[in-house]
Scaffold this active site. Sequence first.
Site, PDB file in Angstrom:
ATOM      1  N   LYS A  81       0.258  97.050   9.271  1.00  0.00           N
ATOM      2  CA  LYS A  81      -0.395  95.731   9.327  1.00  0.00           C
ATOM      3  C   LYS A  81       0.627  94.644   8.999  1.00  0.00           C
ATOM      4  O   LYS A  81       1.531  94.862   8.174  1.00  0.00           O
ATOM      5  CB  LYS A  81      -1.549  95.731   8.307  1.00  0.00           C
ATOM      6  CG  LYS A  81      -2.411  94.476   8.313  1.00  0.00           C
ATOM      7  CD  LYS A  81      -3.597  94.623   7.353  1.00  0.00           C
ATOM      8  CE  LYS A  81      -4.487  93.410   7.315  1.00  0.00           C
ATOM      9  NZ  LYS A  81      -5.654  93.557   6.410  1.00  0.00           N
TER      10      LYS A  81
ATOM     11  N   SER B 136     -10.322  92.570   8.340  1.00  0.00           N
ATOM     12  CA  SER B 136      -9.169  91.880   8.888  1.00  0.00           C
ATOM     13  C   SER B 136      -8.127  92.812   9.516  1.00  0.00           C
ATOM     14  O   SER B 136      -7.333  92.380  10.341  1.00  0.00           O
ATOM     15  CB  SER B 136      -8.504  91.056   7.796  1.00  0.00           C
ATOM     16  OG  SER B 136      -7.953  91.909   6.798  1.00  0.00           O
TER      17      SER B 136
ATOM     18  N   SER C  23     -11.759  95.348   4.617  1.00  0.00           N
ATOM     19  CA  SER C  23     -10.875  95.203   5.786  1.00  0.00           C
ATOM     20  C   SER C  23     -10.273  96.478   6.340  1.00  0.00           C
ATOM     21  O   SER C  23      -9.664  96.457   7.408  1.00  0.00           O
ATOM     22  CB  SER C  23      -9.735  94.245   5.459  1.00  0.00           C
ATOM     23  OG  SER C  23     -10.180  92.942   5.686  1.00  0.00           O
TER      24      SER C  23
HETATM   25  N1  GLN Z   1     -14.061  90.161   5.491  1.00  0.00           N
HETATM   26  C1  GLN Z   1     -13.662  89.990   4.121  1.00  0.00           C
HETATM   27  C2  GLN Z   1     -13.016  88.651   3.931  1.00  0.00           C
HETATM   28  O1  GLN Z   1     -12.907  87.939   4.868  1.00  0.00           O
HETATM   29  C3  GLN Z   1     -12.764  91.103   3.711  1.00  0.00           C
HETATM   30  C4  GLN Z   1     -11.374  90.915   4.111  1.00  0.00           C
HETATM   31  C5  GLN Z   1     -10.441  91.925   3.537  1.00  0.00           C
HETATM   32  O2  GLN Z   1     -10.856  92.980   3.074  1.00  0.00           O
HETATM   33  N2  GLN Z   1      -9.160  91.586   3.579  1.00  0.00           N
HETATM   34  O3  GLN Z   1     -12.624  88.293   2.845  1.00  0.00           O
END
Ligand code: GLN
Length: 488
Positions: free
Chosen positions: A80, A155, A179
């Site tokens: 990532k 994400s 995420s």
């Molecule tokens: N969707 C969540 C957020 O926007 C989780 C994102 C994540 O785990 N990095 O914060």
Amino acid sequence: MKEIIFLTYSEIKKKLNDGSLTSQELVSAYLERIKSSDSKVKAFLNLNADKILTQAKESDERRKTGKPFSEFDGIPIGIKDNICIRGEITSCSSKILENFESPYDATVITKLKEKGFVFFPRLNMDEFAMGSSTENSAFQTSKNPFDTDRIPGGSSGGSAAAVAASMLPISLGSDTGGSIRQPASLCGIWGLKPTYGRVSRYGLVAYASSLDQIGPFSNDMEGISDLLEILSGLDTKDQTTAKVDHFDSKSVSTIDWKGKKIGIMKTEDFNFSPDVNARYLEILKSLEEKGAELVALDFSLLKYAIPVYYLIATAECSSNLSRFDGIRYGLRKETSGKLDDLYSESRSAGFGKEVKRRILLGTFSLSSGYYDAYYGKAQKARVLIRKQYADFFKSVDVILQPTSPTTAFKVGEKTKDPIQMYQADILTTSVNLAGVPAISCPAGVDQNGLPIGIQLTTSHFDEVKLLSYAYSLSKLDLCKITLPKEIK
Ligand code: GLN
């Protein structure tokens, strides 16, 4: 023989070790697949094929001389774009870091390098890991390989989509509120968020430091347990890593469901899509038939998970992202004015809309006069959520829930309404607030052929149990899934 790109992680590992496949053959097959499919999936931000092939060649030479670094030597892995690799751009899919070249390796990268993995860096993500769909990437939206009109989740959407599209067998993501698990669920693969403190965060660009964890995606369970063993451990560069027994992948085994206490949720209280709901109930029924005891847990505190998570995560991100000021890192807007103008113009040009929204929210909830009403209260509620999980595990072995209330939604469907987007995290965020480990496992598909995921959770540092349950779940017919051969 199965086409190389459709081999599972464990088949690949076996073939590299018995000499029936070379890393160069493997990597070339993936590069071909990426060439033909990534214009549709958009998982990768960029790719340096020569650099990747050189790593594969070096690995093959090591194996030829009988000196591989490990049994994993030559296995490709995607990274990532918020995990630092020395000499590579690490942009977090943000304009503010578009040209930032990392001067050092994250601890997880050092560990993987020591084993001889071949790196495919720069998988697309929501900017600074804020989002649930990759639509917040400053560069591109990744697509779901099962249906390219739909999002892959986020994400870590690029990391999940690359594996689901058979462009890689395994990858790394980061999970702050879901995420890794949510994109794994929407893409029909396995994704693990380890216990907070199990894996070093050194070299992971911080979003919300008390919640962030790096973890693996894989097209089979073996990939998850091998990677967890490699990645975990105490790290002097990250004071939040814990001194606990090292996770040993050999301890993972199938379990007998008979007499096991499975914590479940009452689905009527939640707005799951009918197909997700039906599949969840079918799985529970099948486990009950195998002798498991289903224990309905009181998830009433779950209604606070989204507000508590979004208060804490935004507060921490407003502080973490203050380092991007146009002076020390990344994009700088030249202004003729004062220092303050340089800060605000660089940040205005470098950050996207969602990141700005969250910095504003976090700054507000931390400001004097509001701290006690918002951030302070959220911290107290977090303690209650953590305590609730501790209580759950006094009476059950494992908790089983859907990972996401729906299957993959259409690109653009939720971008207008951030609150609706945040609701997609209802089942994943409480796990990060509590710090416990959780994994998303494939559980077949809905009527549209879109993957459904089931989330398993155990208590802190109980990953051997967690992965044993996940491994056993993967053997159920209801949980079988075939990744798409052709990407349309
Ligand atoms: N969707 C969540 C957020 O926007 C989780 C994102 C994540 O785990 N990095 O914060």
